[in-house]
Design a protein around this motif. Structure first.
Motif, PDB file in Angstrom:
ATOM      1  N   PRO A  62       0.985  -1.191   0.042  1.00 13.08           N
ATOM      2  CA  PRO A  62       0.054   0.337  -0.216  1.00 13.08           C
ATOM      3  C   PRO A  62       0.784   1.264  -0.092  1.00 13.08           C
ATOM      4  CG  PRO A  62      -0.739  -1.535   1.572  1.00 13.08           C
ATOM      5  CD  PRO A  62       0.480  -2.092   1.228  1.00 13.08           C
ATOM      6  N   GLY A  63       0.576   2.505  -0.912  1.00 15.56           N
ATOM      7  CA  GLY A  63       1.296   3.500  -1.286  1.00 15.56           C
ATOM      8  C   GLY A  63       2.492   3.741  -1.823  1.00 15.56           C
ATOM      9  N   ALA A  64       2.935   2.154  -2.108  1.00 16.94           N
ATOM     10  CA  ALA A  64       4.311   2.455  -2.771  1.00 16.94           C
ATOM     11  C   ALA A  64       4.134   2.314  -4.277  1.00 16.94           C
ATOM     12  CB  ALA A  64       4.749   0.589  -3.075  1.00 16.94           C
ATOM     13  N   GLU A  68       7.148  -4.711  -4.425  1.00 15.20           N
ATOM     14  CA  GLU A  68       8.122  -4.661  -4.158  1.00 15.20           C
ATOM     15  C   GLU A  68       8.284  -6.293  -4.849  1.00 15.20           C
ATOM     16  OE1 GLU A  68       8.932  -4.216   0.199  1.00 15.20           O
ATOM     17  OE2 GLU A  68       8.610  -2.176   0.264  1.00 15.20           O
ATOM     18  N   GLU A  69       9.659  -6.389  -5.334  1.00 14.16           N
ATOM     19  CA  GLU A  69       9.960  -7.064  -6.194  1.00 14.16           C
ATOM     20  C   GLU A  69      11.119  -8.685  -4.905  1.00 14.16           C
ATOM     21  OE1 GLU A  69      11.998  -7.820 -10.492  1.00 14.16           O
ATOM     22  OE2 GLU A  69       9.402  -7.685 -10.921  1.00 14.16           O
TER      23      GLU A  69
END
Length: 113
Positions: A62-64, A68-69
């Motif tokens: 959330p918010g990114a 993310e990997e």
């Protein structure tokens, strides 16, 4: 990449590599065994049957700006007793940031004392 960018877990399992391999590759078994968060997608990116397996994880945060990997690698080594030495490595896919940059900005010079 530094050691701080990865988490490593190792243990001996009382099952042959072939059985552990099935737990990591058969979708129904993987879902029960891995217990990954619902907002995470995984894709197999490399494998060497009964020896090593790497998944790419994409987790919505959330918010990114984007997911993310990271990469999760499982290494299986047959033990003399028929069991498996199991090594899991979870590392970030983020590239290290360079100390220098080509971005415009004020020039910084260092002078030897």
């Amino acid at each position: 990449m530094s050691d701080e960018d990865e988490i490593v877990f190792e243990t001996a399992l009382d099952a042959p590599p072939e059985k552990v391999w099935r737990a990591l590759t058969v979708p129904e078994y993987l879902e029960r065994w891995l217990d990954r968060p619902a907002n995470t997608e995984i894709d197999r990116v490399a494998s060497d049957e009964n020896r090593s397996l790497t998944y790419r994880w994409r987790e919505a945060v959330p918010g990114a700006a984007g997911p993310e990997e990271s990469f999760v690698t499982f290494e299986l080594t047959r033990q003399a007793d028929g069991g498996t030495w199991f090594r899991l490595t979870h590392r970030s896919a983020a590239a290290p940031v360079a100390a220098n940059t080509n971005e415009p900005g004020p020039a910084t010079l260092m002078r030897a004392a």
